[in-house]
Design an enzyme around this catalytic site. Structure first.
Site, PDB file in Angstrom:
ATOM      1  N   PRO A  69       0.808  -1.225   0.000  1.00 56.87           N
ATOM      2  CG  PRO A  69       0.011  -0.989   2.186  1.00 56.87           C
ATOM      3  CD  PRO A  69       0.753  -1.924   1.289  1.00 56.87           C
ATOM      4  CG  ASP A 121       0.717   2.827   4.727  1.00 60.36           C
ATOM      5  OD1 ASP A 121       0.037   2.628   5.742  1.00 60.36           O
ATOM      6  OD2 ASP A 121       1.949   2.757   4.708  1.00 60.36           O
ATOM      7  CD1 TRP A 165       7.601   1.279   9.307  1.00 61.62           C
ATOM      8  CD2 TRP A 165       7.192   0.457   7.271  1.00 61.62           C
ATOM      9  NE1 TRP A 165       8.106   2.159   8.400  1.00 61.62           N
ATOM     10  CE2 TRP A 165       7.866   1.683   7.135  1.00 61.62           C
ATOM     11  CE3 TRP A 165       6.820  -0.247   6.123  1.00 61.62           C
ATOM     12  CZ2 TRP A 165       8.191   2.232   5.903  1.00 61.62           C
ATOM     13  CZ3 TRP A 165       7.142   0.296   4.890  1.00 61.62           C
ATOM     14  CH2 TRP A 165       7.815   1.526   4.786  1.00 61.62           C
ATOM     15  CD  GLN A 184       8.775  -0.357   0.972  1.00 58.31           C
ATOM     16  OE1 GLN A 184       8.461  -0.890   2.027  1.00 58.31           O
ATOM     17  NE2 GLN A 184       8.610   0.946   0.784  1.00 58.31           N
ATOM     18  CD1 TRP A 239       4.634  -4.212   3.460  1.00 59.89           C
ATOM     19  CD2 TRP A 239       5.090  -4.694   1.330  1.00 59.89           C
ATOM     20  NE1 TRP A 239       3.533  -4.839   2.933  1.00 59.89           N
ATOM     21  CE2 TRP A 239       3.778  -5.147   1.634  1.00 59.89           C
ATOM     22  CE3 TRP A 239       5.578  -4.896   0.048  1.00 59.89           C
ATOM     23  CZ2 TRP A 239       2.971  -5.777   0.689  1.00 59.89           C
ATOM     24  CZ3 TRP A 239       4.764  -5.523  -0.904  1.00 59.89           C
ATOM     25  CH2 TRP A 239       3.487  -5.958  -0.575  1.00 59.89           C
ATOM     26  CE  LYS A 298      16.053  10.992  -1.734  1.00 59.66           C
ATOM     27  NZ  LYS A 298      16.126  11.103  -0.292  1.00 59.66           N
ATOM     28  CE  LYS A 329       6.495  15.619  -4.050  1.00 57.86           C
ATOM     29  NZ  LYS A 329       5.510  15.541  -2.967  1.00 57.86           N
TER      30      LYS A 329
END
Ligand SMILES: [Zn+2]
Length: 995
Positions: free
Chosen positions: A49, A88, A518, A554, A558, A591, A594
């Site tokens: 999610p 999530d 998590w 992850q 996750w 990286k 935004k």
């Protein structure tokens, strides 16, 4: 598809994709694709999610693509692949947003504002970008069920979390401990170790050496180094290592003596000293010193002593380490071993303020330095550049802080985790074996509690009187205890509930912490189906997943929490196969940010080149092999050129001619060897792609596909053009033409299915274009309802494939020779020698000598075992040159010598001029957008008598090739229009279409 449409296809490909989206909507394509397989066995995918607090970025597009390809592939393999989207919704990301919106800072202000209002605001805003997400994912071509999604804040989801917690509670896997945890003072919450590792930054910090006076000595000091001056007020001990050698030194210009480790003498920053004494660390163990501050004076007997610490090293500092057990993990462990307790009176509050100064720890540092100077205990002060962990959510430096927290015992599970991990197929293998494997080897107990508000409450109620703890496992259990209905499981609802203690009749209240989010994402296999409260009979078919895919970040998140929970609950793996994708960086390897806008908007890229071009670009990189990708728009453009356009062009080519000929027959016994060759190539492609897909090596697919597209367009179609457009004058011609149509149709049809999982739009356009002209009984409404092509060994022609490969290599060599000799491809040449002793090569060249002649535009190809000196005999009498004047360019490749004769005879020159004229006029026809069958009237103006005569003597050829009913010859000045260059001459031409 009309001619207009096929041209549109190439120009406005992204718009055609949008048409496909509409087409899918009208036939309910996704729902139908599931319906068709409803009785099949399931292939299970889990959706990790994401958070909808921001717009999807490239990383999400990569994982969305992967989570689309695999389900499409297995659906076409006959499986039922349900795809459910998940959100999530809990935890710090949304809490931070809402704090900002409400202009709140930290837990105390949130409490003042009201947890109910705060949490409800989180609930309202957490899905604020859900619509944009849906739009982006749909435009990428991913099929996923948004309507029937799961959210971690749903009541059933949360109830399963409680059940899971209870299950582990019963197994005795949770415990509460004072533990020094990575701690975000901005969020006022401890973080787990894996979260603490998410944002390390290179920063400059203070680095100081302090003097701690030994008790009962006039002038002997311990020299202690630290980079966190704010922890000095909380100092309780100083650590040495028993086995290290320490020295007592006296500086030349001072009476003071300093104790320091022998290899750290450079920290004295002077060479004017003498060593008074050398001894092992154990000799000063137990020595008392005078503390700089007296906040903890009188606390316990053993404080302010030199103790042993395993963690003391000599890499940095002085070999003596200051210990503040409340603010350092090693400090805490060393002090605990020596019986020095931290008893819980914090000098730093939960929001990071150093209480004695009432200032944030970082702001307090200059004041502390002044205090050190005043107290005369500062030996030296410096700056140091080092890597330091930051809070991945708030971007403030993390600290370590002793906290009472709830832990899941991972230590007990370690062996099972490692064993289970061996049963998972990781792509790439190394991430699973090394990165994830090492992480498991060193796994520490998992801190699952968070001191926050918007999350699943830890279902523990504690008796205020006797401290008895009760773990609640379901809504009905709590409802029975509370004697009322419970509409929501969030803290601001359940924290109002208290009940009496079963041991002492005291009152039980819920503990304040919520669960790490998590824990929730790791629990999604159970919670998304509200297991075991619902669906318990089908759960075993939904677990474990056959496939998951997420980014490399992850590994410690996750992927890890999925494995911990499944191992703890079922001792089973949570997923069988996992594709780990790498990071998408900007063009220069930075990286993506935004705020800096250093990358193009993904939706604009799709609008410009099409979603399939973007998908091809990702697939063709190593990002699905976990390597980073420097995003470059040019790469997307290249994929459009190498994959999308050639396939569109092949389709338009096919459609143009079949519309004229109307002669598609889906059975043919008159295949040419090139037909057999491309059909064989197609079988190999099917085999290869199926192998890669079953190994989850998606990143290997595109390069194989590009080779095939090159075979198809640059060899098969190009070499066979004539078969499609020439008129069939007899039965043999007709059969040959039918064979060509049959072959191209079958290949394109197979191709449409083969690329469907990867390029869902392009494949649909191709498939619909084909079934529009000829529909087979087994054809479906959409290519995505078809079965995936399977390998058919009968169609494989290995010998033929090898031969064509040899021929294509030869063609490339001769092209290079032409370039070297600066002779255009259109200019016919007299002779090519191919010299080789290899029988296989000789046979191959002899078999295909006519292809070579045509392809290379050479009159005569001489294949020999050895080069024969007397060549004039071979090249015929028409060649009116002497041996010594022959101009031959040679090149050797794979043991074959190629010699290209570049001398031009008058007849070769004439032929070259005719060919060039033809090609120029064909282009003119094309520019006028004439149908391939349109007849024309041609007017040519030529000044040169030589060129005029040359062309006139080839009038029949020109008429046939250009479909010209009549050619009018004139002088150039009479014909209106632009000059066109032919060799060293100029002509003008006018084409009129005839009705
Ligand atoms: Zn009690």
């Amino acid at each position: 598809m009309t001619k207009e449409e096929s041209i549109q296809l190439q120009i406005n490909y992204p718009e055609r994709e949008e048409d496909v989206l509409k087409f899918w909507d009208t036939i309910f394509a996704f729902e139908q694709s599931l319906e068709i397989r409803k009785d099949s066995s399931e292939y299970i995918v889990y959706d990790g999610p994401p958070f909808a607090t921001g717009l999807p970025h490239y990383g999400h597009f990569v994982s969305s693509m992967t989570k689309d390809i695999i389900p499409r592939y297995w659906t076409m393999q006959g499986k039922l692949v349900k795809r459910r989207f998940g959100w999530d919704t809990h935890g710090v990301p949304i809490e931070m947003e809402v704090e900002k919106d409400l202009n709140l800072k930290g837990p105390s202000q949130i409490r003042k504002y009201g947890i109910t209002e705060f949490n409800e605001e989180c609930r309202r805003k957490v899905l604020r970008y859900a619509q944009e997400w849906e739009h982006s994912i749909r435009r990428l071509g991913r099929w996923v069920d948004f309507r029937n999604n799961y959210k971690t804040m749903d009541k059933p989801f949360m109830e399963t979390i409680w059940w899971l917690f209870h299950k582990l509670w019963k197994k005795g896997l949770f415990y509460k401990d004072f533990r020094v945890m990575p701690y975000s003072w901005r969020l006022s919450t401890p973080l787990s170790n894996f979260e603490a590792g998410l944002d390390y930054r290179l920063v400059k910090d203070l680095s100081i050496v302090l003097k701690f006076k030994l008790k009962n000595s006039n002038n002997t000091y311990l020299l202690v180094w630290t980079t966190t001056p704010w922890t000095i007020p909380a100092n309780l001990a100083i650590a040495i290592r028993r086995d290290l050698r320490y020295v007592k030194v006296k500086l030349d210009n001072s009476l003071d003596q300093y104790i320091i480790e022998k290899t750290c003498l450079n920290m004295l920053k002077t060479s004017n000293f003498s060593i008074v004494e050398t001894f092992l660390g154990q000799e000063i163990e137990g020595a008392h010193y005078e503390p700089i501050f007296d906040y903890y004076k009188g606390g316990a007997n053993r404080v302010f002593q030199v103790i042993h610490g395993d963690h003391v090293s000599t890499d940095m500092g002085t070999g003596l380490v200051h210990l503040a057990p409340a603010y350092g993990q090693d400090d805490f462990i060393a002090c605990k071993k020596s019986g020095i307790p931290f008893w819980g009176n914090h000098l730093v509050d939960e929001e990071g303020n150093l209480l004695p100064l009432n200032l944030n720890i970082k702001l307090a540092e200059p004041f502390l330095i002044n205090e050190f100077i005043e107290k005369g205990c500062l030996y030296s002060k410096d700056k140091i550049e080092h890597s330091y962990p930051y809070c991945w959510r708030s971007g403030t430096p993390l600290i370590y802080r002793a906290i009472p927290s709830w832990f899941l015992k991972v230590d007990n599970l370690k062996d099972s985790l490692i064993e289970n991990n061996k049963r998972i197929l990781w792509v790439p293998e190394d991430v699973g074996r090394k990165r994830f494997g090492n992480w498991l080897e060193n796994a520490q107990d998992w801190c699952v509690s968070r001191n926050r508000f918007w999350g699943t409450p830890i279902p523990l109620w504690e008796c205020k009187t006797c401290q008895h703890i009760k773990c609640i496992q379901s809504i009905s259990q709590l409802e029975a205890l509370a004697s009322r209905n419970i509409e929501d499981l969030h803290p601001h609802f359940v924290d109002l509930i208290c009940f009496s203690c079963e041991k002492c009749l005291g009152t039980m209240y819920r503990i304040p912490e919520v669960l790490d989010c998590w824990f929730e994402s790791g629990a999604m296999p159970y919670a998304q189906s509200h297991y075991p409260f619902e669906n318990s009979h089908v759960f075993k078919y939904k677990f474990p997943a056959d496939f998951i895919s997420e980014g490399l970040d992850q590994t410690r998140a996750w992927f890890y929490t999925l494995l911990i929970l499944s191992t703890a609950v079922l001792n089973e793996i949570p997923f069988r196969n996992v594709v780990v994708s790498g990071l998408v960086l900007d063009k220069n390897g930075n990286k993506m940010s935004k705020s800096r806008k250093n990358y193009p908007d993904p939706l604009l890229i799709i609008k410009e080149y099409g979603a399939d071009a973007l998908r091809a670009y990702f697939l063709n990189s190593s990002i699905l092999n976990s390597e980073p990708l420097k995003f470059d728009e040019k790469g997307v453009k290249d994929m459009k050129r190498l994959i999308i356009l050639p396939i569109c062009n092949s389709l338009s080519f096919f459609i143009q001619y079949i519309k004229i000929d109307q002669c598609l027959i889906l059975q043919n016994n008159h295949l040419s060897y090139l037909d057999k060759w491309i059909l064989s190539k197609m079988q190999n492609l099917i085999l290869e792609i199926n192998i890669k897909m079953k190994r989850y090596e998606l990143y290997k697919v595109v390069s194989i596909l590009i080779c095939f597209i090159d075979d198809l367009t640059n060899w098969y179609i190009r070499r066979n053009r004539r078969r499609f457009w020439r008129e069939a004058l007899n039965l043999a011609d007709k059969l040959d033409k039918e064979a060509a149509y049959f072959t191209l149709y079958s290949v394109l049809k197979s191709l449409s299915k083969l690329i469907a999982p990867f390029f869902p739009f392009l494949s649909e356009i191709l498939y619909q274009g084909l079934i529009d002209v000829y529909k087979e009984p087994q054809d479906k409404k959409s290519v995505h309802f078809c079965d995936y092509p399977t390998f058919n060994s009968i169609l494989v022609e290995e010998k033929l494939e090898t031969e064509i490969e040899i021929i294509r290599k030869a063609v490339n060599v001769v092209r290079i020779l032409r370039e070297r000799a600066k002779v255009k491809v259109k200019q016919p040449l007299g002779v090519l020698w191919i010299i080789t002793k290899n029988e296989q090569f000789i046979n191959c060249f002899c078999n295909h000598v006519s292809i070579l002649e045509q392809e290379l535009n050479i009159k005569q190809i001489i294949i020999q075992k050895e080069f024969q000196q007397d060549i004039t005999n071979n090249i015929g009498e028409s060649f009116d040159v002497k041996d010594s004047n022959l101009n031959v360019f040679w090149m050797t490749q794979e043991g074959i010598d190629y010699g290209l004769l570049t001398n031009l005879t008058p007849s070769l020159i004439e032929e070259g001029l005719v060919r060039e004229t033809l090609s120029v006029l064909q282009k003119l026809r094309k520019n006028m957008k004439l149908e391939v069958s349109d007849r024309i009237m041609l007017k040519i103006g030529i000044e040169s008598e030589f060129l005029m005569n040359t062309l006139k003597s080839n009038e029949k050829l020109l008429k046939d090739e250009l479909l010209a009913v009549k050619i009018l010859w004139d002088t150039k000045s009479i014909v209106v229009g632009q000059d066109i260059k032919i060799g060293c001459f100029f002509i003008r031409a006018i084409i009129n279409k005839l009705d």
